[in-house]
Scaffold this active site. Structure first.
Site: not given
Lengths: 504, 504
Positions: A225, A331, A362, A387
């Site tokens: 994931f 990740d 997280k 931005t």
């Protein structure tokens, strides 16, 4: 219905009061009882859970009905009174207070209403970051280098000394992918200084090759994931419900070596599965119709079911990616920031060469990717840009989290408490065969999971017994306590887990 | 170098002090001078810009060099001292204070160190949202409905009464796209209650049709900008530098009607261009090899060069999308929250049917998409989901922004000041032919732009004359003042613009 009260709540609801009322425990000389092996980190937590009503109770039900008029509540797990939550305990509007080992999908690092974070939130720096939000790539604050160096970069993984800041896990991963595509294409062109061709410039605007790199991909693992936006979702392989109906890129997936437990009884079989997975990766890197320029992997597949692999597997992955000039992106969105008993889970691997990029979010309460190789800065400005490029308020919060982790030595705490909890769960698993299957996460701090044949009912029933727990994959109960989880909390958790399986 | 001081700065640097020292002007009866048509909103702004050094000056240069070691600074425009910035004025570490009409790429709504936001940032609610960050889809705070209804949803566009909250413009747009894909595929299946097939479930995990909707697209416009992640970047068509080397979906682009100015001299030609663009949209909707399920459009293409189209064009677009059962997503990330003299720019269009989704970010300081049709909630939970789903602290900030906009009637202010500024710019354009080309944004508040043949030099030189201005597209000078920009600021701006062109 009858209310269940496990022990009297202290009633010290952690309403927001001046920081002085939340004095952290200064002394570790607190007389530990036989159950409580460590002195409490904070004095304001209740002694244990309180369950007064069904969850949701009447107040929560009314509020959920109101919320559903304007905001989809079908994924709602529990309506929360955050002001009354404290430390490891999550409270709801009906007076229920649960031990929380889900922690906002593994996102609360040091507890609800942490006094150190309360102080940071009240600081002039934080208020400045909140009300004067900069476009960080164009107009960074004069102290941005210092905020990074004393915060996000202070805990940078070994070998990585730069950061691109982002908003959440999905865009942290996607910006890392973008860096990978730009890096590889620059190599193919012959270096940073080779200009784009007219054909590249024009075709990129039509979403066509050669300007858009339709001929490169990111390799990810089955059951992995990595997020839910279009690029990250193309690498996510957890569940169909995440992916159905959303266009995806033609990117390859390799098998993640699903290990058998107990590990010591399946050593040869597991080693063979890992070897086969590495061979499949190499095969895909060299033969897939859209060749990968990077591999992304979670140290422990979390959403996909708490799937672990050995350090040897990850060292092999580093080797095969280096061999084929492919980047390795680790990740650490869910595994990072201490929960595995190391600050970054990939520190468990003892890699001879660091990953090329490590993404985080997280528990960091902010997000981004770390890197070291200067070639991962694209050859021109404004190629990797947006931005906001993160949020300085959240970067300041991460800095305060890091300071608290260091002050209380919470990574070591989590390693120790994880071992303690794992031992208790091993005993439970023996006592209740078939209820705590494939117990996994030994030596990985509190990042522990097991399978239960009635997992969904298990999670529902946990609330009745005073604990908030999450699941992952098809049948895993995933434990994601905060870093302030101590032996006494482990005891309460194990007690509740036993009650759940006894109730079946 | 000689320092330039345009007028003596008040020296009232807005350091963070108790809110009492920032008393907003309670009385509008302030004696306005002949130049200052309105009483100032706040008393703590300087009287005008102060330029003491080159920008960057010596302190900024040193800090930028330090920052560049860890963070790419090649897109850096100006290093900022936010604590010394106030209202419409942005300050740097060398003591320079500029009138800021770029406002963090159009993202600061009501000024630096706004006293109302300072108060909101110090509130218990805000601190709670900051330090106890929820996974909003699973564990929303008990008052989330109220926070939404008194904030984000209080200003929901007419006809849209629900929201999906996000982090920034890119993921606001991408989650809107996901909603569009799921909506259309549910229709194709025969409704919400038709289950996925085994083939769909399995193929989705391989990124293949029919599970992954490779056969549907999002139509966007040439020179449009909708973000930089993989899905949003596939709809962005502003500049090659945004897109080069990044894989993109095979999605179609239609021509945006690039109008000629002055509008009154090119009425027939412009109407024909708009008609042709609508025909091209219809052609693509009905014939493109990957049929669009949604069209996304900016009310004013901002990053792409401040390209406007008439209300009639947008009404036509709503008509043609409805005719072909295609959703219309209006991207108000840059145009939203008041700057065009309406709260949402699409209010200028007088649509007979509202857009299907409206996305927002930037001045809202949070992000998401509004919708009304309940069919845009996917048929199952967890299809549109992620861990954080926004940030409650930022949602609370937007609520405070809305309250301040209402208290001071800032949308009406912006409409009035925009007209005033436009009039002055028209006069300048006459006086300096070729310097303020294609002046555009009449009647659109302060959302005004013009082209200059030496645009990049124009922007650099603006700083020397005390103004921070941004560009867009190839040659546009884009003005993006905050909503607290008043006639006196417009006077200062026009004075500086004249100095710039005189200096050429």
């Amino acid at each position: 219905m009858a209310s269940r009260v496990f022990r009297s709540s202290l009633g010290l609801a952690s309403r927001l009061r001046p920081a002085a009322s939340f004095v952290p425990c200064q002394t570790r000389a607190f007389a530990a009882s036989s159950r409580n092996m460590s002195a409490p980190f904070y004095s304001f937590e209740p002694e244990g859970p309180t369950v007064k009503t069904d969850i949701p109770g009447p107040r929560a039900k009314a509020a959920i009905a109101e919320l559903d008029q304007v905001f989809d509540t079908r994924s709602l797990n529990m309506l929360v009174d955050y002001q009354k939550s404290s430390g490891n305990y999550i409270a709801d509007p009906d007076g229920n207070v649960l031990l929380d080992v889900y922690a906002q999908i593994a996102s609360i690092p040091i507890g609800y209403n942490n006094p150190t974070l309360l102080k940071a939130a009240r600081s002039d720096d934080m208020i400045n970051g909140l009300i004067n939000r900069p476009a960080l790539g164009n107009f960074p604050p004069e102290d941005w280098a210092s905020v990074l160096k004393t915060g996000i970069l202070k805990v940078a993984p070994k070998g990585l000394d730069q950061v691109f800041t982002a908003m959440a896990g999905s865009d942290a991963n996607e910006t890392a992918y973008k860096a990978a595509f730009m890096w590889r294409r620059q190599q193919d062109r012959g270096g940073h200084h080779v200009e784009f061709t007219e054909e590249e410039l024009a075709s990129s605007m039509r979403n066509e090759a050669p300007g858009a790199s339709q001929s490169l991909s990111i390799l990810s693992f089955k059951t992995g994931f990595h997020g839910r936006l279009f690029g990250s979702l193309s690498t996510t392989r957890s569940k169909p419900i995440h992916k159905l109906d959303i266009p995806a890129f033609d990117w390859p997936q390799a098998t993640f070596p699903l290990l058998k437990y107990p590990l010591e009884e399946h050593a040869a079989e597991n080693a063979a599965a890992e070897q086969a997975a590495l061979q499949e990766v190499e095969h895909l890197l060299t033969t897939y119709r859209v060749p990968p320029c990077a591999v992304i992997v979670e140290p422990i597949q979390s959403e996909g079911g708490d799937n672990h692999a050995s350090a040897a597997f990850f060292r092999g992955l580093r080797e095969v990616t280096r061999k084929h000039n492919v980047l390795l992106i680790v990740d650490e969105v869910q595994t990072g920031v201490g929960a595995t008993g190391r600050f970054w889970a990939h520190e468990h691997w003892d890699l001879p060469h660091p990953p090329d990029m490590v993404t985080f979010s997280k528990k960091a309460q902010t997000a981004g990717y770390y890197f070291g190789n200067p070639e991962l800065r694209p050859n021109k400005p404004y190629r990797q840009f947006n931005t906001w490029m993160g949020d300085p308020a959240r970067a300041l919060l991460f800095r305060a989290i890091i300071q608290e982790i260091e002050r209380l030595d919470l990574v070591a705490n989590t390693a120790r408490v994880g071992d303690y909890l794992y031992g208790k769960l091993e005993a439970l698993a023996k006592q209740y065969p078939g209820q705590f299957d494939n117990l996994r996460g030994k030596g990985m701090g509190t990042f522990i999971a097991f399978d239960n044949p009635r997992r969904d009912e298990f999670l529902l029933r946990a609330k009745k017994f005073g604990v908030n727990i999450g699941g992952s994959g098809q049948s895993a109960v995933r434990l994601r306590p905060m870093l302030i989880f101590q032996e006494k909390h482990a005891d309460l958790l194990v007690e509740a887990l036993e009650k759940i399986v006894k109730s079946f």
